[in-house]
Design a protein around this motif. Structure first.
Motif, short mmCIF file in Angstrom:
data_model
loop_
_atom_site.label_atom_id
_atom_site.label_comp_id
_atom_site.label_asym_id
_atom_site.label_seq_id
_atom_site.Cartn_x
_atom_site.Cartn_y
_atom_site.Cartn_z
N GLY A 98 25.28 87.12 69.09
CA GLY A 98 24.70 85.79 68.98
C GLY A 98 25.51 84.86 68.11
N GLY A 99 26.80 85.11 67.98
CA GLY A 99 27.67 84.30 67.15
C GLY A 99 27.69 84.74 65.69
N LYS A 100 26.91 85.74 65.33
CA LYS A 100 26.81 86.19 63.93
C LYS A 100 28.01 87.00 63.48
N CYS A 101 28.41 87.99 64.28
CA CYS A 101 29.53 88.87 63.92
C CYS A 101 30.77 88.45 64.68
N SER A 102 31.84 88.26 63.95
CA SER A 102 33.08 87.99 64.65
C SER A 102 33.63 89.31 65.16
N GLY A 103 34.55 89.24 65.99
CA GLY A 103 35.22 90.41 66.53
C GLY A 103 36.44 89.91 67.26
N SER A 104 37.40 90.76 67.44
CA SER A 104 38.59 90.31 68.13
C SER A 104 39.00 91.33 69.17
N THR A 105 39.62 90.82 70.21
CA THR A 105 40.17 91.70 71.24
C THR A 105 41.64 91.94 70.90
N GLU A 106 42.16 92.99 71.46
CA GLU A 106 43.59 93.23 71.32
C GLU A 106 44.34 92.12 72.04
N SER A 107 45.55 91.85 71.63
CA SER A 107 46.29 90.71 72.19
C SER A 107 46.70 90.91 73.64
N SER A 108 46.90 92.14 74.06
CA SER A 108 47.27 92.42 75.45
C SER A 108 46.12 93.10 76.16
N PRO A 109 45.95 92.83 77.45
CA PRO A 109 44.89 93.52 78.19
C PRO A 109 45.13 95.03 78.21
N ALA A 110 44.04 95.79 78.15
CA ALA A 110 44.14 97.24 78.30
C ALA A 110 44.44 97.58 79.75
N GLY A 111 44.02 96.69 80.65
CA GLY A 111 44.24 96.93 82.07
C GLY A 111 43.62 95.85 82.91
N TYR A 112 43.56 96.11 84.20
CA TYR A 112 43.08 95.15 85.19
C TYR A 112 42.13 95.86 86.15
N SER A 113 41.14 95.14 86.62
CA SER A 113 40.15 95.76 87.50
C SER A 113 39.66 94.77 88.54
N TYR A 114 39.31 95.30 89.69
CA TYR A 114 38.69 94.51 90.76
C TYR A 114 37.17 94.52 90.67
N LEU A 115 36.60 95.36 89.84
CA LEU A 115 35.14 95.50 89.81
C LEU A 115 34.46 94.23 89.34
N SER A 116 33.25 94.03 89.82
CA SER A 116 32.49 92.85 89.43
C SER A 116 31.90 93.04 88.04
N ALA A 117 31.57 91.94 87.40
CA ALA A 117 30.87 92.01 86.11
C ALA A 117 29.52 92.71 86.31
N ASP A 118 28.87 92.50 87.44
CA ASP A 118 27.58 93.16 87.70
C ASP A 118 27.72 94.68 87.74
N CYS A 119 28.83 95.18 88.26
CA CYS A 119 29.06 96.63 88.27
C CYS A 119 29.13 97.15 86.83
N ILE A 120 29.91 96.49 85.99
CA ILE A 120 30.08 96.96 84.60
C ILE A 120 28.78 96.77 83.82
N LYS A 121 28.02 95.75 84.13
CA LYS A 121 26.69 95.60 83.52
C LYS A 121 25.82 96.80 83.91
N GLY A 122 25.91 97.23 85.16
CA GLY A 122 25.16 98.41 85.61
C GLY A 122 25.61 99.67 84.88
N CYS A 123 26.91 99.79 84.65
CA CYS A 123 27.43 100.94 83.90
C CYS A 123 26.85 100.94 82.48
N ALA A 124 26.80 99.78 81.87
CA ALA A 124 26.24 99.68 80.51
C ALA A 124 24.75 100.03 80.52
N ARG A 125 24.00 99.52 81.50
CA ARG A 125 22.57 99.81 81.58
C ARG A 125 22.29 101.30 81.81
N ASN A 126 23.14 101.94 82.58
CA ASN A 126 22.93 103.34 82.97
C ASN A 126 23.69 104.34 82.10
#
Length: 173
Positions: A98-126
């Protein structure tokens, strides 16, 4: 002085602990910096981290990161942050806590994917139904991020079946 059988028992227990918890940082390995290859039309994803003090004050071939770092690990993909917490719930959010905690990503991508955000949301839910409840030693935020990285890097265009389940152990913020 310890007997040979006591030393052998200690060695076996220590080895079992290292294997079960992937505590290879004790002997030198701490994740890897592999990158999932760039693919035409695929979206990048990143590993990121947040200070543990912020979180506590408020309440292998594929890319992976160590599971014993004193930070909170997350995945950032298609404008969403994916986290796993000690209450065994995942969080899916557009802002870091909610904007409370900062955080940072690594400067380079870990990788690339064709999957939809909805798929990864499903992985998180399950995630909890597939891998179990939070355990500081064997199923923590670092393992969660590494497992999502594996899905993102190796699934091609097909969302894994376990990500399509009906569990809902996630908070969408």
């Amino acid at each position: 002085m310890l007997s040979k059988s006591s030393l052998l028992y200690f060695g076996i227990v220590t080895l079992a602990f290292l294997v079960e918890t992937e505590a290879w940082w004790l002997v030198g390995e701490n994740g890897n910096d592999h990158q999932c290859p760039r693919r035409g039309g695929a979206s990048p994803y990143y590993f990121g981290s947040t200070s543990l003090s912020c979180l506590t004050s408020s309440k292998r071939g594929v890319p992976s990161r160590g599971i014993w770092e004193l930070t909170h690990r997350f995945i950032y993909y298609k404008e969403f942050y994916f986290d796993f917490h000690s209450d065994s719930y995942a969080t899916i959010a557009r802002l870091r806590y909610g904007g409370k905690c900062s955080g940072s990503t690594e400067s380079s991508p870990a990788g690339y994917s064709y999957l939809s955000a909805d798929c990864i949301k499903g992985c998180a839910r399950n995630y909890r139904c597939k891998f179990g409840t939070y355990n500081a030693l064997s199923n923590n935020c670092h393992k969660f991020a590494n497992r999502l990285s594996e899905v993102l890097c190796t699934s091609g265009h097909t969302c894994p079946s376990w990500c399509l389940g009906s569990c809902n152990y996630a908070r969408v913020i």
